[in-house]
Design a protein around this motif. Structure first.
Motif, mmCIF file in Angstrom:
data_model
loop_
_atom_site.group_PDB
_atom_site.id
_atom_site.type_symbol
_atom_site.label_atom_id
_atom_site.label_comp_id
_atom_site.label_asym_id
_atom_site.label_seq_id
_atom_site.Cartn_x
_atom_site.Cartn_y
_atom_site.Cartn_z
ATOM 1 N N SER A 1 0.826 -1.203 0.000
ATOM 2 C CA SER A 1 0.000 0.000 0.000
ATOM 3 C C SER A 1 0.861 1.254 0.000
ATOM 4 C CB SER A 1 -0.934 -0.010 1.220
ATOM 5 O OG SER A 1 -0.185 -0.014 2.425
ATOM 6 N N LYS A 2 2.009 1.227 0.699
ATOM 7 C CA LYS A 2 2.902 2.380 0.695
ATOM 8 C C LYS A 2 3.484 2.613 -0.691
ATOM 9 C CE LYS A 2 4.264 2.155 5.579
ATOM 10 N NZ LYS A 2 5.386 1.945 6.521
ATOM 11 N N THR A 3 3.835 1.544 -1.369
ATOM 12 C CA THR A 3 4.359 1.677 -2.723
ATOM 13 C C THR A 3 3.321 2.287 -3.656
ATOM 14 O OG1 THR A 3 5.792 -0.247 -2.395
ATOM 15 C CG2 THR A 3 5.362 0.431 -4.678
ATOM 16 N N GLU A 4 2.093 1.834 -3.542
ATOM 17 C CA GLU A 4 1.028 2.390 -4.363
ATOM 18 C C GLU A 4 0.805 3.859 -4.049
ATOM 19 O OE1 GLU A 4 -2.360 -0.022 -3.658
ATOM 20 O OE2 GLU A 4 -1.559 -1.790 -4.715
ATOM 21 N N LEU A 5 0.897 4.237 -2.772
ATOM 22 C CA LEU A 5 0.727 5.638 -2.392
ATOM 23 C C LEU A 5 1.834 6.499 -2.975
ATOM 24 C CD1 LEU A 5 -0.704 7.835 -0.779
ATOM 25 C CD2 LEU A 5 0.670 7.175 1.220
ATOM 26 N N ILE A 6 3.089 6.013 -2.893
ATOM 27 C CA ILE A 6 4.209 6.771 -3.452
ATOM 28 C C ILE A 6 4.053 6.929 -4.965
ATOM 29 C CG2 ILE A 6 6.705 6.718 -3.873
ATOM 30 C CD1 ILE A 6 7.004 5.372 -1.148
ATOM 31 N N ASP A 7 3.664 5.847 -5.639
ATOM 32 C CA ASP A 7 3.458 5.918 -7.087
ATOM 33 C C ASP A 7 2.361 6.916 -7.426
ATOM 34 O OD1 ASP A 7 5.408 4.051 -7.443
ATOM 35 O OD2 ASP A 7 4.045 2.351 -7.660
ATOM 36 N N ARG A 8 1.326 6.952 -6.618
ATOM 37 C CA ARG A 8 0.217 7.867 -6.885
ATOM 38 C C ARG A 8 0.640 9.318 -6.669
ATOM 39 N NH1 ARG A 8 -4.809 8.255 -8.136
ATOM 40 N NH2 ARG A 8 -6.311 9.568 -7.043
ATOM 41 N N ILE A 9 1.441 9.552 -5.624
ATOM 42 C CA ILE A 9 1.935 10.910 -5.383
ATOM 43 C C ILE A 9 2.833 11.366 -6.522
ATOM 44 C CG2 ILE A 9 3.421 12.299 -3.886
ATOM 45 C CD1 ILE A 9 2.348 10.691 -1.525
ATOM 46 N N LEU A 10 3.735 10.477 -6.957
ATOM 47 C CA LEU A 10 4.645 10.834 -8.053
ATOM 48 C C LEU A 10 3.896 11.078 -9.353
ATOM 49 C CD1 LEU A 10 7.638 8.404 -7.400
ATOM 50 C CD2 LEU A 10 7.487 10.836 -6.878
ATOM 51 N N SER A 11 2.740 10.427 -9.521
ATOM 52 C CA SER A 11 1.964 10.624 -10.757
ATOM 53 C C SER A 11 1.423 12.044 -10.868
ATOM 54 C CB SER A 11 0.804 9.621 -10.810
ATOM 55 O OG SER A 11 -0.170 9.914 -9.811
ATOM 56 N N GLY A 12 1.387 12.788 -9.748
ATOM 57 C CA GLY A 12 0.920 14.168 -9.799
ATOM 58 C C GLY A 12 1.982 15.158 -10.221
ATOM 59 N N LEU A 13 3.251 14.735 -10.304
ATOM 60 C CA LEU A 13 4.343 15.616 -10.708
ATOM 61 C C LEU A 13 4.444 15.685 -12.229
ATOM 62 C CD1 LEU A 13 7.104 14.457 -8.194
ATOM 63 C CD2 LEU A 13 5.814 16.599 -8.102
ATOM 64 N N SER A 14 4.738 16.864 -12.746
ATOM 65 C CA SER A 14 4.923 17.028 -14.193
ATOM 66 C C SER A 14 5.780 18.269 -14.451
ATOM 67 C CB SER A 14 3.571 17.153 -14.909
ATOM 68 O OG SER A 14 2.836 18.260 -14.419
ATOM 69 N N THR A 15 6.185 18.432 -15.687
ATOM 70 C CA THR A 15 6.992 19.593 -16.067
ATOM 71 C C THR A 15 6.102 20.824 -16.190
ATOM 72 O OG1 THR A 15 6.733 19.026 -18.403
ATOM 73 C CG2 THR A 15 8.676 18.180 -17.262
ATOM 74 N N TYR A 16 6.714 21.977 -16.068
ATOM 75 C CA TYR A 16 5.973 23.241 -16.126
ATOM 76 C C TYR A 16 6.668 24.166 -17.127
ATOM 77 C CZ TYR A 16 3.715 27.524 -14.327
ATOM 78 O OH TYR A 16 3.025 28.708 -14.196
ATOM 79 N N GLU A 17 7.457 25.090 -16.650
ATOM 80 C CA GLU A 17 8.185 25.978 -17.546
ATOM 81 C C GLU A 17 9.517 25.319 -17.939
ATOM 82 O OE1 GLU A 17 8.425 29.920 -15.994
ATOM 83 O OE2 GLU A 17 6.255 30.196 -15.949
ATOM 84 N N GLY B 1 8.779 22.960 -12.149
ATOM 85 C CA GLY B 1 7.924 21.778 -12.071
ATOM 86 C C GLY B 1 6.573 22.154 -11.502
ATOM 87 N N GLN B 2 5.623 21.240 -11.581
ATOM 88 C CA GLN B 2 4.297 21.484 -11.039
ATOM 89 C C GLN B 2 3.736 20.195 -10.452
ATOM 90 O OE1 GLN B 2 1.575 22.751 -14.121
ATOM 91 N NE2 GLN B 2 1.814 20.901 -15.333
#
Length: 326
Positions: A66-82, A103-104
């Protein structure tokens, strides 16, 4: 030599046999047994806390999953910005380098299969799913002076709404996006060198032509100053609009201009970036060759009221404009 077993039968306080062992009692038995486990002399005795930690992981594997899934889900919210880049050059007196990180993060992560909520709740779910936290940091570094100090660093955290495809604004463009929110900009210094401002901005992003081929993007960032007491005359040099105009395609040449016009006299600035993907020259490299030209006021926030003249720099861009501005 040793022998270890966790038996499923136990005897209660009345002397009766029971075939059921409660999970927490089983875990405690496993921990105690491992803690006093005997190893050969040449192995070394493990510390009790290490054995306890191992036993807890062994008896609760679902926690790690469950911790691994949570970390993967948090990282999925990161993306490039400027853009992210590093260029060097300037007017050669002194030689300066300029680099930018950005980043955003999407604040509310959308589920893979969003629930079907009718009406207003569905609209609210889509809206909050497009709220982002953004951060951009730009530094100017004097390379040719003896101690090679940093001339200035600008920090720009922001919170904003971003929709890459707005359906309610028809027009001649291929598509239009919308970004709107609040941004803070400062250089982290104190005293006379302190610069700080807060703005509210709206930025429509118009794309003309197919994004798979050469196309034109126009994205004016229109803003109002909410606070600018440390540099009250900054609109004289920067104005109220950052006009971004980009032509090209991600797999080829891209020419991007950011234009500003101050409210007084001929104050303003122009920054022009030309990029070309290195992958077209060396297939194993994913960066972009970059040439940047700046002319006018405000090459740094610290010197927003000074004319920097012509600044020509070259280097590498890792994240191009086209990742956020199609």
């Amino acid at each position: 030599r040793c022998r270890f077993a966790l038996r499923g039968n136990s005897t209660n306080s009345r002397g009766e046999n029971s075939s059921i062992v409660k999970p927490h009692l089983a875990q405690q038995s496993l921990i105690i047994s491992i803690g006093f486990f005997r190893f050969p002399k040449n192995y070394g005795a493990p510390r009790l806390e290490e054995a306890v930690a191992w036993a807890r992981r062994a008896t609760r594997p679902e926690k790690a999953s469950s911790k691994t899934e949570l970390i993967d889900r948090i990282l999925s919210g990161l993306s490039t910005y400027e853009p992210i880049y590093f260029v060097a050059g300037g007017d050669l007196s002194p030689v300066t380098a300029k680099f930018q990180l950005s980043g955003q993060y999407r604040v509310v992560l959308r589920p893979e299969q969003p629930p079907k909520v009718p009406g207003l709740l569905d609209d609210l779910d889509r809206f909050f799913g497009d709220i982002y936290l953004g951060y951009t940091q730009t530094s100017t570094w004097e390379l040719s002076t003896p101690s090679a100090p940093f001339l200035d660093t600008t920090f720009r955290p922001a919170v904003y709404y971003y929709d890459g495809q707005v359906d309610w604004l028809p027009g001649p463009w291929q598509r239009v996006g919308l970004q709107s929110g609040f941004e803070h900009e400062s250089n982290g210094q104190s005293g006379r060198d302190s610069r700080s401002l807060n703005i509210f901005f709206v930025r429509p992003i118009f794309t003309f032509g197919s994004e798979d081929h050469y196309h034109l993007t126009v994205a004016p960032k229109i803003y109002a100053y909410l606070e600018k007491s440390e540099n009250g005359d900054i609109p004289d040099y920067r104005g109220y609009v950052d006009l971004l105009v980009k032509f090209g395609k991600l797999e080829g040449f891209e020419l991007t201009a950011i234009l500003r016009k101050g409210t007084k006299k001929a104050y303003g600035s122009a920054q022009i970036d030309l990029t070309y993907p290195v992958a077209l020259l060396a297939s194993r490299l994913g960066a972009f060759l970059q040439v940047q030209y700046f002319y006018g006021y405000g090459d740094t926030l610290l010197q927003y009221d000074r004319n920097a003249g012509s600044q020509l720099r070259a280097g590498v861009m890792i994240v191009p404009y086209g990742t956020f501005f199609p």
